[in-house]
Design a protein around this motif. Structure first.
Motif, short mmCIF file in Angstrom:
data_model
loop_
_atom_site.label_atom_id
_atom_site.label_comp_id
_atom_site.label_asym_id
_atom_site.label_seq_id
_atom_site.Cartn_x
_atom_site.Cartn_y
_atom_site.Cartn_z
N ALA A 1 34.10 14.71 65.94
CA ALA A 1 32.97 13.87 65.53
C ALA A 1 33.42 12.85 64.49
O ALA A 1 32.98 11.69 64.51
CB ALA A 1 31.85 14.74 64.98
N SER A 2 34.31 13.25 63.58
CA SER A 2 34.82 12.34 62.57
C SER A 2 35.68 11.24 63.20
O SER A 2 35.64 10.08 62.78
CB SER A 2 35.65 13.11 61.53
N ARG B 1 41.64 18.49 60.44
CA ARG B 1 41.73 18.09 59.04
C ARG B 1 42.21 16.63 58.93
O ARG B 1 41.70 15.86 58.12
CB ARG B 1 42.68 19.03 58.30
N SER B 2 43.18 16.29 59.76
CA SER B 2 43.67 14.90 59.77
C SER B 2 42.61 13.94 60.26
O SER B 2 42.49 12.81 59.75
CB SER B 2 44.92 14.81 60.66
N GLN B 3 41.82 14.35 61.24
CA GLN B 3 40.76 13.49 61.77
C GLN B 3 39.70 13.20 60.71
O GLN B 3 39.26 12.06 60.56
CB GLN B 3 40.12 14.14 63.00
N VAL B 4 39.28 14.23 60.00
CA VAL B 4 38.30 14.04 58.93
C VAL B 4 38.88 13.16 57.82
O VAL B 4 38.22 12.24 57.33
CB VAL B 4 37.84 15.40 58.36
N ALA C 1 39.01 9.46 58.62
CA ALA C 1 37.69 8.82 58.67
C ALA C 1 37.20 8.37 57.31
O ALA C 1 36.34 7.49 57.22
CB ALA C 1 36.67 9.77 59.31
N ILE C 2 37.76 8.97 56.22
CA ILE C 2 37.31 8.57 54.88
C ILE C 2 38.46 8.03 54.02
O ILE C 2 38.30 7.81 52.82
CB ILE C 2 36.62 9.73 54.13
N ASP D 1 35.83 4.77 51.98
CA ASP D 1 37.28 4.79 51.85
C ASP D 1 37.62 5.31 50.45
O ASP D 1 37.59 4.57 49.47
CB ASP D 1 37.87 3.39 52.05
N VAL D 2 37.93 6.59 50.37
CA VAL D 2 38.18 7.21 49.07
C VAL D 2 39.50 6.76 48.46
O VAL D 2 39.76 7.01 47.27
CB VAL D 2 38.12 8.75 49.14
#
Length: 378
Positions: free
Chosen positions: A248-249, A50-53, A56-57, A186-187
């Motif tokens: 993957a993220s 969850r932290s990796q995803v 990434a955004i 970048d949200v």
């Protein structure tokens, strides 16, 4: 020699992703909701993914809800957010060129009294900002726009649309399934409230996706029966898929610039080589605002189905459009919405490139394409 040019449909599993997943295939099998050591082990893996995803955004990990893929995330975003609205807020805005995961969710909502405005696009597949503004009503609750089109690659002006949504205190959902991995996202800076992501488009496993839900945004769950995913999505988590998606993220964040540059070079070289062979082609989509890995090309005088079959016989994997609809014989709804001539819409092929494609492969592909086209012209 087989040449895979359908990466917009799905990507091969990255070797680093596979290595990250293996321990959870072979030994780490605890239920993340269990309090014992086996459960804590897999809970830690889910939390890490969850932290990796999120990283990434540019999101907080608490804003990521894992799903079975992009389709479920789109459904959760539209149906879940509309069902969470107060009485009278029953209108949403989208475009005619969305993925069917959004369009079909809209049709579902219409069956229950919700109203949907489907905005037209220009000949490049781009929505006009002022048409978005003009479609807003007092009862509008949500705007949903695809970031990068999965068939033609056109990138929509999501920052400008998001600013309009903010002005009117309307939720803004962006389907970024096709753009995540190739476009910077970048949200924390973008005016976006909900964003759909998918694992198998970024060299992760199938069966995993996510919905970014900005903190404070209300979304009612579509799946009931458990408290998983902060009560947004019931069901025991797909540990293997989630771990792969997380890795993957992480690789998206690590290799983004290099992969993007590679894809830009591949696309430019491929199109230039086709033009150099004096084939009667038209490149569909926006000339400048497009994803770096998608080239939608019409071979005038051909028909899509025959050309795809012939290319497959030559070992080239391409598509007529979205993998969710390319098994049908109907003309792409995206190309129809662009109001292109029949000779263009009936002869369109989507070629989509990936990190593992090479210039040498593409040169071999264009030579085979030329051979097939000239044979069919006879």
């Amino acid at each position: 020699m087989l040449i895979y040019l359908d990466n917009a449909a799905t990507t091969p599993l990255d070797s680093e992703v596979r290595a990250a997943m293996l321990p959870y295939l072979e030994g780490a099998y605890g239920n993340p909701s269990s309090i014992h050591a086996f459960g804590r082990q897999t809970r830690a893996a889910v939390d890490n993914a969850r932290s990796q995803v999120a990283r990434a955004i540019g999101a907080d990990s608490s804003e990521i809800v894992f799903t079975s893929g992009g389709t479920e995330a789109d459904n959760l975003a539209l149906i879940g957010s509309m069902h969470a609205q107060e009485a009278g807020k029953n209108h949403l805005i989208t475009t005619q060129v969305e993925h069917h995961a959004v369009l079909d969710a809209c049709k579902y909502l219409e069956r229950f009294g919700y109203e949907v405005t489907y905005l037209p696009v220009d000949q490049y597949g781009m929505v006009q900002i002022e048409e978005v503004r003009a479609a807003i009503r007092p009862e509008t609750a949500l705007i949903s726009i695809l970031h990068g089109n999965n068939e033609i690659g056109t990138i929509q002006p999501i920052e400008a649309i998001g600013n309009i949504a903010r002005e009117h205190q309307i939720l803004f959902h962006v389907d970024a399934v096709q753009s995540f991995g190739s476009e910077p996202i970048d949200v924390s800076k973008l005016p976006v409230d909900l964003m759909t992501l998918s694992s198998h488009k970024i060299y992760g496993p199938k069966g995993a996706g996510a919905l970014y839900i900005r903190s404070g945004v209300k979304v009612l769950p579509r799946a009931l029966g458990g408290a998983q995913e902060r009560r947004k999505r019931a069901g025991t988590e797909n540990i293997l898929g989630i771990v792969g998606f997380g890795k993957a993220s992480e690789l998206v964040e690590k290799y983004h610039s290099a992969r993007r540059d590679h894809l830009i070079h591949l696309r430019q070289s491929f199109i230039a080589d086709l033009f150099a062979r004096s084939l009667h082609i038209v490149v569909n989509g926006h000339e400048d605002m497009h994803l770096p890995h998608i080239a939608n090309i019409s071979f005038l005088g051909m028909d899509t189905e025959t050309l795809l079959i012939q290319l497959d016989m030559e070992g080239i994997a391409a598509a007529s459009g979205s993998a969710c609809t390319s098994g049908t014989l109907s003309v792409s709804h995206v190309l129809k919405a662009m109001q292109l001539p029949a000779e263009v819409t009936n002869a369109a092929i989507r070629f989509s490139f990936g990190k593992d494609n090479t210039i040498q492969e593409l040169k071999a592909a264009t030579a085979k394409i030329e051979k097939v086209v000239r044979r069919l012209y006879r």
